[in-house]
Design a protein around this motif. Sequence first.
Motif, PDB file in Angstrom:
ATOM      1  N   LYS A   1      52.187  12.632  79.836  1.00 41.69           N
ATOM      2  CA  LYS A   1      51.123  11.821  80.428  1.00 41.69           C
ATOM      3  C   LYS A   1      49.959  11.671  79.458  1.00 41.69           C
ATOM      4  CE  LYS A   1      49.721  12.296  84.593  1.00 41.69           C
ATOM      5  NZ  LYS A   1      49.247  12.845  85.888  1.00 41.69           N
ATOM      6  N   HIS A   2      49.621  12.753  78.764  1.00 36.68           N
ATOM      7  CA  HIS A   2      48.528  12.688  77.783  1.00 36.68           C
ATOM      8  C   HIS A   2      48.878  11.709  76.660  1.00 36.68           C
ATOM      9  CE1 HIS A   2      45.209  13.977  75.246  1.00 36.68           C
ATOM     10  NE2 HIS A   2      46.073  14.112  74.263  1.00 36.68           N
ATOM     11  N   ALA A   3      50.102  11.769  76.186  1.00 40.81           N
ATOM     12  CA  ALA A   3      50.521  10.888  75.088  1.00 40.81           C
ATOM     13  C   ALA A   3      50.427   9.420  75.479  1.00 40.81           C
ATOM     14  CB  ALA A   3      51.939  11.231  74.659  1.00 40.81           C
ATOM     15  N   CYS A   4      50.635   9.130  76.750  1.00 34.87           N
ATOM     16  CA  CYS A   4      50.565   7.741  77.217  1.00 34.87           C
ATOM     17  C   CYS A   4      49.137   7.228  77.323  1.00 34.87           C
ATOM     18  CB  CYS A   4      51.256   7.612  78.572  1.00 34.87           C
ATOM     19  SG  CYS A   4      53.045   7.831  78.487  1.00 34.87           S
ATOM     20  N   THR A   5      48.177   8.124  77.263  1.00 37.91           N
ATOM     21  CA  THR A   5      46.782   7.690  77.436  1.00 37.91           C
ATOM     22  C   THR A   5      46.037   7.530  76.121  1.00 37.91           C
ATOM     23  OG1 THR A   5      45.921   9.952  77.608  1.00 37.91           O
ATOM     24  CG2 THR A   5      46.650   8.889  79.653  1.00 37.91           C
ATOM     25  N   ILE A   6      46.645   7.904  75.014  1.00 38.54           N
ATOM     26  CA  ILE A   6      45.944   7.822  73.735  1.00 38.54           C
ATOM     27  C   ILE A   6      46.501   6.672  72.899  1.00 38.54           C
ATOM     28  CG2 ILE A   6      45.292  10.262  73.690  1.00 38.54           C
ATOM     29  CD1 ILE A   6      47.628  10.799  71.849  1.00 38.54           C
ATOM     30  N   ASP A   7      45.684   6.172  72.006  1.00 43.46           N
ATOM     31  CA  ASP A   7      46.106   5.045  71.170  1.00 43.46           C
ATOM     32  C   ASP A   7      46.232   5.446  69.702  1.00 43.46           C
ATOM     33  OD1 ASP A   7      43.441   5.407  70.672  1.00 43.46           O
ATOM     34  OD2 ASP A   7      42.867   3.317  70.944  1.00 43.46           O
ATOM     35  N   ARG A   8      46.356   6.739  69.469  1.00 49.50           N
ATOM     36  CA  ARG A   8      46.500   7.237  68.106  1.00 49.50           C
ATOM     37  C   ARG A   8      47.409   8.465  68.143  1.00 49.50           C
ATOM     38  NH1 ARG A   8      42.852   9.918  70.569  1.00 49.50           N
ATOM     39  NH2 ARG A   8      41.889  11.841  69.906  1.00 49.50           N
TER      40      ARG A   8
END
Length: 91
Positions: free
Chosen positions: A57-64
Motif C-alpha cells: 500500500k505504501h509503494a502505491c502511494t509514492i511517486d519515487r
Amino acid sequence: METDSLEVVNLWATHHDSRSVVAPILLDIGELTTCFSSFDICHVVRSANGPAHICAKHACTIDRTDSWLDNTPGFLVSAMLADCPANTFNQ
C-alpha cells in the motif's frame, strides 16, 4: 515465500510461462533460488500477511523509489510489531 497474490502463486506454479509483467521478476527469483535446497511460493490470506500488505500500500502511494539503508520507516516498524505474537500484551 508467502504472498497474498494468488496470481503470483499461479504464475510460479506454471513455471512462469506467461507474458505477465512479473514474469521477468519470477525468472530472476528462480535463478536466485538455485542456492537453496528447496523453495516455493505459497498463498496466504491478506490478513495473515499484514506487513507485506502495508508495504505494498505504501509503494502505491509514492511517486519515487524509496531506499531504507540506515533507518527503518515508522510505518514498517509499527506493522512488524503489530504482527509479532511476542508483542501481544495480556491485560
